[in-house]
Write an enzyme that holds these catalytic residues in place. Structure first.
Site, PDB file in Angstrom:
ATOM      1  CD  GLU A 134      -2.871  -1.147   2.392  1.00 47.15           C
ATOM      2  OE1 GLU A 134      -2.810  -0.223   3.225  1.00 47.15           O
ATOM      3  OE2 GLU A 134      -3.707  -2.068   2.421  1.00 47.15           O
ATOM      4  N   PRO A 135       0.319   2.400  -0.308  1.00 46.06           N
ATOM      5  CG  PRO A 135      -0.992   4.076  -1.305  1.00 46.06           C
ATOM      6  CD  PRO A 135      -1.064   2.679  -0.762  1.00 46.06           C
ATOM      7  CB  SER A 139       9.722  -2.760   4.304  1.00 46.79           C
ATOM      8  OG  SER A 139      10.466  -2.392   3.163  1.00 46.79           O
ATOM      9  N   GLY A 345      31.207  -0.792 -23.466  1.00 47.68           N
ATOM     10  CA  GLY A 345      31.659   0.607 -23.548  1.00 47.68           C
ATOM     11  C   GLY A 345      30.481   1.528 -23.848  1.00 47.68           C
ATOM     12  N   GLY A 346      30.714   2.498 -24.745  1.00 48.61           N
ATOM     13  CA  GLY A 346      29.654   3.461 -25.089  1.00 48.61           C
ATOM     14  C   GLY A 346      28.424   2.774 -25.661  1.00 48.61           C
ATOM     15  CD  GLU A 369       7.393 -11.548  -5.487  1.00 52.25           C
ATOM     16  OE1 GLU A 369       7.707 -12.576  -4.866  1.00 52.25           O
ATOM     17  OE2 GLU A 369       6.724 -11.551  -6.528  1.00 52.25           O
ATOM     18  CB  THR A 371      14.029  -3.921  -0.039  1.00 54.40           C
ATOM     19  OG1 THR A 371      14.120  -4.044   1.385  1.00 54.40           O
ATOM     20  CG2 THR A 371      12.896  -2.970  -0.411  1.00 54.40           C
TER      21      THR A 371
HETATM   22  C1  LIG Z   1       8.199  -2.758 -10.338  1.00 57.64           C
HETATM   23  C2  LIG Z   1       7.532  -3.084  -9.040  1.00 57.64           C
HETATM   24  C3  LIG Z   1       6.542  -4.063  -8.996  1.00 57.64           C
HETATM   25  C4  LIG Z   1       5.897  -4.366  -7.786  1.00 57.64           C
HETATM   26  N1  LIG Z   1       4.890  -5.298  -7.763  1.00 57.64           N
HETATM   27  C5  LIG Z   1       4.190  -5.508  -6.619  1.00 57.64           C
HETATM   28  C6  LIG Z   1       3.037  -6.367  -6.618  1.00 57.64           C
HETATM   29  O1  LIG Z   1       2.678  -6.969  -7.633  1.00 57.64           O
HETATM   30  N2  LIG Z   1       2.343  -6.502  -5.466  1.00 57.64           N
HETATM   31  C7  LIG Z   1       2.700  -5.867  -4.319  1.00 57.64           C
HETATM   32  O2  LIG Z   1       2.018  -6.050  -3.303  1.00 57.64           O
HETATM   33  N3  LIG Z   1       3.786  -5.036  -4.289  1.00 57.64           N
HETATM   34  C8  LIG Z   1       4.534  -4.843  -5.410  1.00 57.64           C
HETATM   35  N4  LIG Z   1       5.625  -3.992  -5.406  1.00 57.64           N
HETATM   36  C9  LIG Z   1       5.963  -3.291  -4.186  1.00 57.64           C
HETATM   37  C10 LIG Z   1       7.265  -3.766  -3.544  1.00 57.64           C
HETATM   38  O3  LIG Z   1       7.074  -5.035  -2.980  1.00 57.64           O
HETATM   39  C11 LIG Z   1       7.675  -2.692  -2.533  1.00 57.64           C
HETATM   40  O4  LIG Z   1       8.118  -1.574  -3.285  1.00 57.64           O
HETATM   41  C12 LIG Z   1       8.743  -3.175  -1.577  1.00 57.64           C
HETATM   42  O5  LIG Z   1       8.236  -4.151  -0.710  1.00 57.64           O
HETATM   43  C13 LIG Z   1       9.314  -2.009  -0.748  1.00 57.64           C
HETATM   44  O6  LIG Z   1       8.299  -1.232  -0.184  1.00 57.64           O
HETATM   45  P1  LIG Z   1       8.378   0.366  -0.351  1.00 57.64           P
HETATM   46  O7  LIG Z   1       8.572   0.664  -1.792  1.00 57.64           O
HETATM   47  O8  LIG Z   1       7.186   0.936   0.321  1.00 57.64           O
HETATM   48  O9  LIG Z   1       9.692   0.810   0.404  1.00 57.64           O
HETATM   49  P2  LIG Z   1       9.873   1.071   1.975  1.00 57.64           P
HETATM   50  O10 LIG Z   1       9.337  -0.058   2.756  1.00 57.64           O
HETATM   51  O11 LIG Z   1       9.367   2.432   2.302  1.00 57.64           O
HETATM   52  O12 LIG Z   1      11.451   1.052   2.096  1.00 57.64           O
HETATM   53  C14 LIG Z   1      12.275   2.162   1.740  1.00 57.64           C
HETATM   54  C15 LIG Z   1      13.737   1.789   2.071  1.00 57.64           C
HETATM   55  O13 LIG Z   1      13.860   1.512   3.479  1.00 57.64           O
HETATM   56  C16 LIG Z   1      14.416   0.213   3.668  1.00 57.64           C
HETATM   57  N5  LIG Z   1      13.841  -0.394   4.881  1.00 57.64           N
HETATM   58  C17 LIG Z   1      12.527  -0.434   5.257  1.00 57.64           C
HETATM   59  N6  LIG Z   1      12.396  -1.098   6.403  1.00 57.64           N
HETATM   60  C18 LIG Z   1      13.639  -1.507   6.766  1.00 57.64           C
HETATM   61  C19 LIG Z   1      14.164  -2.257   7.865  1.00 57.64           C
HETATM   62  N7  LIG Z   1      13.384  -2.738   8.826  1.00 57.64           N
HETATM   63  N8  LIG Z   1      15.496  -2.482   7.899  1.00 57.64           N
HETATM   64  C20 LIG Z   1      16.327  -1.996   6.928  1.00 57.64           C
HETATM   65  N9  LIG Z   1      15.890  -1.284   5.867  1.00 57.64           N
HETATM   66  C21 LIG Z   1      14.555  -1.053   5.785  1.00 57.64           C
HETATM   67  C22 LIG Z   1      14.046  -0.563   2.417  1.00 57.64           C
HETATM   68  O14 LIG Z   1      14.923  -1.664   2.222  1.00 57.64           O
HETATM   69  C23 LIG Z   1      14.191   0.520   1.351  1.00 57.64           C
HETATM   70  O15 LIG Z   1      15.536   0.620   0.981  1.00 57.64           O
HETATM   71  C24 LIG Z   1       6.279  -3.691  -6.601  1.00 57.64           C
HETATM   72  C25 LIG Z   1       7.294  -2.711  -6.653  1.00 57.64           C
HETATM   73  C26 LIG Z   1       7.905  -2.408  -7.856  1.00 57.64           C
HETATM   74  C27 LIG Z   1       8.977  -1.341  -7.877  1.00 57.64           C
END
Ligand SMILES: Cc1cc2nc3c(=O)[nH]c(=O)nc-3n(C[C@H](O)[C@H](O)[C@H](O)COP(=O)(O)OP(=O)(O)OC[C@H]3O[C@@H](n4cnc5c(N)ncnc54)[C@H](O)[C@@H]3O)c2cc1C
Length: 386
Positions: A134-135, A139, A345-346, A369, A371
Site C-alpha cells: 500500500e502507499p 516493507s 563501452g559506449g 517482493e 527489498t
Molecule cells: C516494479 C515493481 C513491482 C511491484 N509489484 C508488486 C506487486 O505486484 N504486489 C505488491 O504487493 N507489491 C509490489 N511492489 C511493491 C514492492 O514489494 C515494494 O516496493 C517493496 O516491498 C518495498 O516497499 P516500499 O517501496 O514501500 O519501500 P519502503 O518499505 O518504504 O522502504 C524504503 C527503504 O527503506 C528500507 N527499509 C525499510 N524497512 C527496513 C528495515 N526494517 N530495515 C532496513 N531497511 C529497511 C528498504 O529496504 C528501502 O531501501 C512492486 C514494486 C515495484 C517497484
C-alpha cells in the site's frame, strides 16, 4: 539429460522437463525476442503473450494436474522463468507474479473453492495479480490498512493498494486486507474478480524499467466481494501472504539469473566481435577476467536458487534459502548487468543493445517482493531462531 539452452548447461529431472524447457526456448525465440525491445520502449503490456504462454501450459506449471496445472517440480518451473527472463524480464516476472497470485487458493482454499476457480486461473485464460503493498505500508506489510467489513454474504472493501503488477490488466487479484485491528493477525485474503464493481486502477506507474509490465495502484471503493472468496480463515491472511512470498522470491531469483545470463551472453558475444588495438577485446585480460567473474557469479546464483527450489520440492523448509537466493541472485544480476554495460563501452549505454535495459531491470529486482534489506532481516531472524 540434454541441455536446452545453448549457453546454459542444465540438468533436468525428467524427459518431460527437458521438453518443457525446449518449448520455452522456442517461444522465447519466436514470440518474445522479436517484440521485447519495442514493447519495452513503447511501455506496452503484451497481454497476448500471456495467452500464448497459457495455451502452452506455462502459466500453471507448479500446480497439480488434477486442476489443470503442469504438475512440475518448482525447480523446473523456475528454470522456465529464468529462460523467459533471458530475453524479456517483464514477461518472466509476470509469470512469477501470476503463479504467486494463484498460491493462496491452491494452498489454502477448500476443495470446493479449488475445483470452482483454480482450473481457469492456472489453465491460461486468466491472469492474476497479488495485492499486498500500500502507499503507506511497503516493507512493513503487516501495517496495511485496506479494510474489509463483513456484510451478510459479502465483504465491503475500501482502501488503496500500491505497485500492483498487472494492475488494471488482471482478471483476479489475491487481495490482502484488514478484517480486524489485531495487527498481523487481523489480515485476511480475498480472491477478488477483476471486474468487481468499485475496483479501479490508477494510471500506470512511469518506471525506470519493466516498462512492458503494467504497475498501478488499485482502488477499492465500497467494492463488494462474496464471502466465499475468503482464502483460508479470517485472520490467516498474513501467514498466507508470507508463505506465498517464499515461493515468489524464488521466482524473482530465477528472473534475476535470467536477466544476468542475458547480459552475460550479450557481453560475451560483443567482446568476441569488437576489435580495438587490432584484436578482439576479449583477448585483453581486463575484459576476459570481467566476463569470467560474470559467468562464475551467474552459475553460483543459479545453483543457490535451484538448491532452495529442490528443498521445497522435497517438502523441506526453504524460507531462509529463498530469502538468500532472492538476495544473492538479484545482487548478482545488478553487478553482472553493470559489468555488461562496461564491456560494451559506449555501446552499452545506448538502446541499440539490450544491456542497458537488463541493468534497469536488475535494479527493480533488488526491490520487489521484499527489498534486499528485508531479505537480510528474514535471514537474520532464521539464524537467530537456530
Ligand atoms: C516494479 C515493481 C513491482 C511491484 N509489484 C508488486 C506487486 O505486484 N504486489 C505488491 O504487493 N507489491 C509490489 N511492489 C511493491 C514492492 O514489494 C515494494 O516496493 C517493496 O516491498 C518495498 O516497499 P516500499 O517501496 O514501500 O519501500 P519502503 O518499505 O518504504 O522502504 C524504503 C527503504 O527503506 C528500507 N527499509 C525499510 N524497512 C527496513 C528495515 N526494517 N530495515 C532496513 N531497511 C529497511 C528498504 O529496504 C528501502 O531501501 C512492486 C514494486 C515495484 C517497484
Amino acid at each position: 539429460m540434454p541441455s536446452t539452452s545453448p549457453s546454459v548447461d542444465r540438468t533436468l529431472p525428467t524427459e518431460e522437463a527437458t521438453a518443457l524447457l525446449e518449448l520455452t526456448r522456442e517461444l522465447v525465440r519466436e514470440e518474445l525476442a522479436p517484440r521485447a525491445a519495442t514493447y519495452e520502449a513503447e511501455s506496452r503490456f503484451p497481454r497476448d503473450v500471456f495467452r500464448t504462454l497459457g495455451k502452452a501450459g506455462l502459466l500453471g506449471l507448479p500446480y497439480p494436474e488434477q486442476y489443470g496445472g503442469g504438475g512440475q517440480p518448482f525447480e523446473v518451473y523456475l528454470q522456465v522463468v529464468e529462460e523467459l527472463a533471458t530475453v524479456w524480464a517483464s514477461v518472466a516476472e509476470g509469470v512469477s507474479v501470476h503463479t504467486l497470485a494463484c498460491f493462496p487458493l491452491a494452498a489454502f482454499g477448500t476443495e470446493e473453492q479449488r475445483r470452482q476457480w483454480l482450473p481457469d486461473m492456472i489453465g491460461g485464460e486468466l491472469l492474476g495479480a497479488y495485492c499486498l503493498s500500500e502507499p503507506q505500508s511497503g516493507s512493513d506489510a503487516a501495517a496495511l490498512s485496506t479494510k474489509a467489513v463483513r456484510d451478510g454474504d459479502e465483504y465491503v472493501v475500501n482502501g488503496t493498494k500500491a505497485w500492483i503488477t498487472h494492475g488494471g490488466e488482471a482478471d483476479f487479484y489475491a487481495l490482502l486486507c484488514r478484517t480486524s485491528d489485531d495487527g498481523a493477525r487481523g489480515i485476511s485474503c480475498l480472491l477478488t474478480p477483476g471486474d468487481t464493481p468499485g475496483l479501479s486502477a490508477g494510471p500506470p506507474e512511469r518506471k525506470m524499467g519493466f516498462k512492458g509490465s503494467t504497475t498501478a495502484q488499485m482502488r477499492f471503493d465500497d467494492a463488494r466481494i462474496a464471502a466465499d472468496r475468503l482464502m483460508g480463515e479470517e485472520g490467516q491472511g498474513f501467514k498466507i501472504a508470507l508463505a506465498a512470498l517464499d515461493g515468489g522470491r524464488l521466482g524473482i531469483a530465477a528472473c534475476a539469473v535470467g536477466v544476468a545470463q542475458g547480459a552475460l551472453d550479450a557481453a560475451l558475444a560483443y567482446a568476441k566481435e569488437r576489435e580495438q588495438f587490432g584484436r578482439p577485446i576479449l583477448d585483453f585480460q581486463g575484459v576476459s577476467f570481467m566476463v569470467a567473474d560474470m559467468a562464475t557469479q551467474v552459475e553460483a546464483a543459479r545453483a543457490l536458487y535451484l538448491e532452495a527450489a529442490r528443498r521445497r520440492d522435497r517438502g523441506q523448509s526453504f524460507g531462509k534459502q529463498a530469502a538468500m537466493a532472492k538476495l544473492f541472485c538479484t545482487d548478482t544480476a545488478m553487478r553482472v548487468t553493470t559489468d555488461a554495460v562496461q564491456v560494451l563501452g559506449g555501446y552499452g549505454y545506448v538502446e541499440d543493445y539490450p544491456v542497458e535495459r537488463y541493468m534497469r531491470e536488475a535494479k527493480a529486482l533488488q526491490i520487489v517482493e521484499g527489498t534486499n534489506q528485508i531479505q537480510r532481516l528474514v535471514i537474520g531472524r532464521h539464524l537467530a531462531k537456530g
